[in-house]
Scaffold this active site. Structure first.
Site, PDB file in Angstrom:
ATOM      1  N   ASP A  98       0.829  -1.197   0.000  1.00 50.85           N
ATOM      2  CA  ASP A  98       0.000   0.000   0.000  1.00 50.85           C
ATOM      3  C   ASP A  98       0.870   1.256   0.000  1.00 50.85           C
ATOM      4  O   ASP A  98       1.667   1.458  -0.909  1.00 50.85           O
ATOM      5  CB  ASP A  98      -0.966  -0.068   1.194  1.00 50.85           C
ATOM      6  CG  ASP A  98      -1.929   1.102   1.283  1.00 50.85           C
ATOM      7  OD1 ASP A  98      -2.830   1.190   0.437  1.00 50.85           O
ATOM      8  OD2 ASP A  98      -1.768   1.930   2.192  1.00 50.85           O
ATOM      9  N   TYR A 204      -1.250  11.207   2.692  1.00 52.74           N
ATOM     10  CA  TYR A 204      -2.154  11.395   1.551  1.00 52.74           C
ATOM     11  C   TYR A 204      -2.063  12.809   0.981  1.00 52.74           C
ATOM     12  O   TYR A 204      -2.189  13.001  -0.236  1.00 52.74           O
ATOM     13  CB  TYR A 204      -3.590  11.089   1.967  1.00 52.74           C
ATOM     14  CG  TYR A 204      -3.868   9.613   2.082  1.00 52.74           C
ATOM     15  CD1 TYR A 204      -4.285   8.875   0.981  1.00 52.74           C
ATOM     16  CD2 TYR A 204      -3.698   8.945   3.291  1.00 52.74           C
ATOM     17  CE1 TYR A 204      -4.531   7.517   1.080  1.00 52.74           C
ATOM     18  CE2 TYR A 204      -3.939   7.583   3.396  1.00 52.74           C
ATOM     19  CZ  TYR A 204      -4.348   6.880   2.297  1.00 52.74           C
ATOM     20  OH  TYR A 204      -4.576   5.523   2.390  1.00 52.74           O
ATOM     21  N   HIS A 264      -7.517  -6.225   0.678  1.00 53.03           N
ATOM     22  CA  HIS A 264      -6.404  -5.284   0.565  1.00 53.03           C
ATOM     23  C   HIS A 264      -5.231  -5.604   1.482  1.00 53.03           C
ATOM     24  O   HIS A 264      -4.153  -5.042   1.324  1.00 53.03           O
ATOM     25  CB  HIS A 264      -6.928  -3.872   0.876  1.00 53.03           C
ATOM     26  CG  HIS A 264      -5.901  -2.801   0.755  1.00 53.03           C
ATOM     27  ND1 HIS A 264      -5.102  -2.652  -0.359  1.00 53.03           N
ATOM     28  CD2 HIS A 264      -5.540  -1.809   1.613  1.00 53.03           C
ATOM     29  CE1 HIS A 264      -4.298  -1.608  -0.190  1.00 53.03           C
ATOM     30  NE2 HIS A 264      -4.532  -1.098   0.995  1.00 53.03           N
TER      31      HIS A 264
END
Length: 287
Positions: A98, A204, A264
């Site tokens: 990720d 982010y 995920h």
């Protein structure tokens, strides 16, 4: 029983926390969101039987410092390079999941001589997410946008870290009960720490800078062998993208491995499958 040591050192201007176990050729594990180095608890013991395993908390996560800046992937990759320098480690095998895969990809592009082989887990490169963005993708990547809004996520999540994390861990796993009990509480505790939510949001919020960095060397393929693995049942990765085609765009020497009945978080949901894939791919890594 594998002895896992918890350590800290100062590197690239921040205090970095990492787990270390085993001896031999070095293997570095970089976690993703919404996790910490705790995510690798099922991988460290079998890997440490053959390798020296280093699993840091990334900048902004877990027990590592959470400064106000430095969350572009080049700086975060340089955090890892500086950590390796402090530990006297040269060439490595690198595994990233990720967000950690984004750090790992930038590290191998900026420092190709440092990485013998690379594993990227359940990750679509940032510039490709941006390039392909449409309404269908935006529905799955809503959190990319939400997490980039200044201050609001922190205000809404504060005191509700368990609700926020429960959504991701349930929605992102094929089996919604994969991460419960003590494991879930470990993550909740980590994200209740001062600055922890802000640190993840800062990761982010660096997306525009990350895309700009990635566009500069978009045509530069990764030179070392690459294993891309992903959960077949995660709607935002295997459900939306042709992962073999995407990673063929990134690397020539590519092996791909979709994992069934998995979302995920393959390293937590299907650890035995992941461990075999890692050990097979790392076989022959002599340092």
């Amino acid at each position: 029983m594998t002895e896992i040591h918890t350590k800290t050192c100062r590197a690239n201007g921040i205090r970095q926390f990492y787990l270390e176990a085993g001896e031999g050729p070095p293997v570095v594990l970089l976690h993703g969101f919404p996790e910490t180095s705790f995510a690798w608890r099922f991988q460290i013991p079998p890997l440490a039987s053959r390798y020296r395993v280093i699993a840091p908390d990334l900048r902004g996560y877990g027990e590592t410092d959470k400064p106000a800046s430095g969350y572009d992937k080049r700086t975060m990759a340089n955090d890892i390079v500086a950590l390796l320098t402090e530990l006297g480690i040269g060439r490595i095998a690198l595994v990233g999941h990720d967000r950690g895969a984004r750090v790992a990809t930038r590290l191998v592009k900026d420092h190709p001589d440092l990485v013998d082989r690379l594993v990227v887990m359940d990750n679509v490169p940032t510039r490709i997410v941006a390039r392909e963005m449409n309404a269908r993708i935006a529905r799955q990547y809503w959190f990319f946008m939400f997490h980039q809004i200044p201050d609001l996520p922190e205000a809404l999540i504060s005191g509700r870290e368990d609700l926020w994390l429960r959504h991701f861990f349930s929605d992102w796993c094929h089996d919604p009960s994969t991460i419960t009990g003590e494991a879930f509480e470990t993550y909740v505790k980590a994200y209740k720490a001062p600055g922890a939510v802000r640190g993840a949001m800062a990761d982010y919020r660096a997306s525009a800078e990350d895309v700009a960095q990635d566009l500069v060397d978009a045509d530069k393929k990764i030179e070392c062998p690459v294993l891309s693995l992903w959960g077949e049942d995660f709607a935002a990765v295997g459900g939306l993208f042709d992962m073999k085609a995407i990673w063929s765009e990134m690397a020539d020497n590519l092996t791909t491995a979709p994992i069934q009945r998995c979302g995920h978080l393959p390293q937590e949901e299907q650890p035995e499958v992941v461990n075999k894939l890692l050990l097979d791919f790392l076989d022959g890594w002599k340092g």
